[in-house]
Design a protein around this motif. Structure first.
Motif, PDB file in Angstrom:
ATOM      1  N   GLY A 166      -1.468   1.923   1.508  1.00 47.09           N
ATOM      2  CA  GLY A 166      -1.224   3.197   0.853  1.00 47.09           C
ATOM      3  C   GLY A 166      -2.018   4.363   1.407  1.00 47.09           C
ATOM      4  O   GLY A 166      -2.097   5.418   0.767  1.00 47.09           O
ATOM      5  N   PRO A 220       3.790   2.013   0.845  1.00 42.02           N
ATOM      6  CA  PRO A 220       4.453   1.998  -0.464  1.00 42.02           C
ATOM      7  C   PRO A 220       5.003   3.397  -0.731  1.00 42.02           C
ATOM      8  O   PRO A 220       4.376   4.406  -0.445  1.00 42.02           O
ATOM      9  CB  PRO A 220       3.314   1.662  -1.430  1.00 42.02           C
ATOM     10  N   SER A 221       6.222   3.457  -1.275  1.00 37.08           N
ATOM     11  CA  SER A 221       6.833   4.753  -1.531  1.00 37.08           C
ATOM     12  C   SER A 221       7.507   4.763  -2.887  1.00 37.08           C
ATOM     13  O   SER A 221       7.808   3.710  -3.473  1.00 37.08           O
ATOM     14  CB  SER A 221       7.865   5.088  -0.451  1.00 37.08           C
ATOM     15  N   SER A 264      11.031   2.959  -2.600  1.00 39.09           N
ATOM     16  CA  SER A 264      11.032   1.493  -2.578  1.00 39.09           C
ATOM     17  C   SER A 264      10.595   0.921  -3.920  1.00 39.09           C
ATOM     18  O   SER A 264      11.179  -0.052  -4.419  1.00 39.09           O
ATOM     19  CB  SER A 264      10.121   0.987  -1.457  1.00 39.09           C
ATOM     20  N   GLU A 265       9.572   1.504  -4.544  1.00 42.30           N
ATOM     21  CA  GLU A 265       9.094   0.995  -5.827  1.00 42.30           C
ATOM     22  C   GLU A 265      10.135   1.195  -6.924  1.00 42.30           C
ATOM     23  O   GLU A 265      10.321   0.326  -7.786  1.00 42.30           O
ATOM     24  CB  GLU A 265       7.789   1.693  -6.197  1.00 42.30           C
TER      25      GLU A 265
END
Length: 441
Positions: free
Chosen positions: A379, A406-407, A410-411
């Motif tokens: 991150g 992590p974006s 995507s989350e």
């Protein structure tokens, strides 16, 4: 082209013989502020040129090489007629104007691609640009044999496109030992080997970039007026998306353990700093700042120095390597006490990957990718990674590493997409999981 000025007293040798022998030349105005002079002596006269200089508020004078055609017939070089002298005078002043603007004097006659490449690389060397040696090798291998003798004013887009396409079909050359009389080559890839052909087109694009840069430099210097020929030649599209090779944290640990002691320290340094091989090989003890917890890279690829931040683990490695040593010593040395040189890293890395059981086509640069990828997965903001790697901005960083981070997208997808029950199952349990379960019994 400027018109030839007429003057009955200077046009021929008979008329000039009637002029007085004097220290001050006989002047004839050619243009506003520009005059051609003839100085007669007892045997043979000479030509001079003068131009008014607004900055110094005085005339600048220059004697043209050669002599007047008072005794011998003019040849345009060693012996100058009145007409020849006018041409030389105007050329001299054009060159003086170019020098005042920081340019080289105009090239007389045909200006070849080889001239353009030579002048471009020389200009980069004067600026201290990186990669000049590599680009010169590429030019000597792929550009000059085919295009070196071509006049850049006569280049056509058709010829350049054919040359660019031909680069993809050249036999790939292998390194040979010193004194080898022949070069080893590899056959062309199979028609269906898309990755190999992608790599070839990517290489062709890089060579095209060198050529275009040289030709644009020639245009900027006034050796050619337009860039229509090479501007129309476009690089191959979608060929730079090479798969980025990196190691997982577990693979990195296995690799370090598989390295011989001297090379192990170099690999550790790469994994813990993200530095390039050349940056590590030239790092000195004085570049390690214990107070700030950083390592100074004096010469980055972009030509600017940068400070690489060390983690606690990285600090411990550099502290151990630098303790009690003179500041001018290299941090990383081979087992024989000599510095690591060019290409010394390739064979030991390949051997260590084999011993570690890592089946990846990783070179030393993959350790830099590993450092950045692991930061992205944790991150770390792209701007921070760019600063650590020495990128000028985040564009290159985002191109290679943004998809690992992590974006929100995507989350959100993973959180909201319902389970469809079509994923299937398997009776195979990963080895690492069985070991963990057995250890708990």
């Amino acid at each position: 082209m400027a018109r030839t000025v007429k003057d009955a007293a200077l046009e021929n040798r008979t008329a000039r013989q009637r002029l007085a022998v004097q220290k001050e030349p006989h002047w004839k105005m050619l243009d506003t502020g520009l005059a051609l002079g003839y100085r007669r002596n007892q045997r043979c006269g000479s030509w001079l040129v003068r131009r008014w200089d607004d900055e110094s508020r005085r005339y600048r004078k220059h004697q043209l090489p050669g002599q007047a055609d008072d005794v011998q017939d003019a040849d345009g070089e060693a012996v100058l007629s009145f007409s020849h002298a006018q041409t030389k005078a105007r050329q001299w002043w054009q060159d003086e104007q170019r020098r005042a603007m920081g340019h080289e004097p105009a090239h007389r006659g045909a200006y070849l691609v080889s001239d353009a490449v030579r002048d471009y690389l020389a200009a980069r060397e004067r600026r201290g640009s990186k990669g000049v040696v590599r680009d010169r090798q590429q030019a000597e291998t792929h550009i000059l044999p085919s295009l070196g003798d071509a006049d850049i004013r006569k280049l056509t887009a058709r010829r350049l496109r054919a040359w660019h396409e031909g680069l993809t079909k050249e036999a790939r050359r292998l390194r040979t030992g010193k004194g080898a009389t022949s070069r080893n080559v590899l056959p062309l890839p199979e028609a269906g080997d898309t990755e190999a052909w992608r790599a070839r087109r990517s290489t062709a694009n890089r060579i095209l970039t060198i050529l275009k840069a040289a030709l644009n430099h020639a245009r900027h210097e006034g050796h050619v007026t337009g860039d229509d020929a090479w501007a129309a030649v476009k690089p191959f599209r979608a060929v730079d998306a090479a798969k980025l090779v990196y190691l997982t944290a577990e693979e990195a640990a296995r690799l370090v353990n598989a390295c011989p002691p001297d090379f192990r320290e170099l690999v550790r340094g790469a994994l813990l700093t993200g530095c390039r091989y050349g940056e590590l090989a030239t790092a000195t003890v004085g570049d390690f700042n214990r107070d700030a917890g950083t390592v100074l890279v004096r010469e980055s690829k972009g030509g600017k120095p940068r400070h690489v931040t060390l983690t606690d683990e990285g600090f411990a490695v550099f502290e151990a390597l630098c303790a009690g040593r003179p500041s001018g010593d290299r941090v990383f040395l081979r087992a024989d006490g000599k510095p690591w040189g060019k290409s010394h890293q390739q064979r030991p890395l390949k051997d260590a990957l084999g011993r570690a059981g890592i089946d990846k086509a990783a070179n030393f640069h993959a350790l830099r990718h590993t450092h950045a990828t692991l930061l992205a997965m944790a991150g770390t903001p792209m701007a921070v990674i760019a600063e650590q790697l020495g990128h000028a901005d985040t564009r290159m960083t985002e191109k290679h590493y943004a998809h690992f981070a992590p974006s929100f997208v995507s989350e959100t997808i993973r959180r909201n997409m319902p389970t469809l029950g079509i994923g299937g199952g398997s009776n195979v349990t990963p080895l690492s999981v069985r070991k963990v379960q057995g250890a708990g019994r």
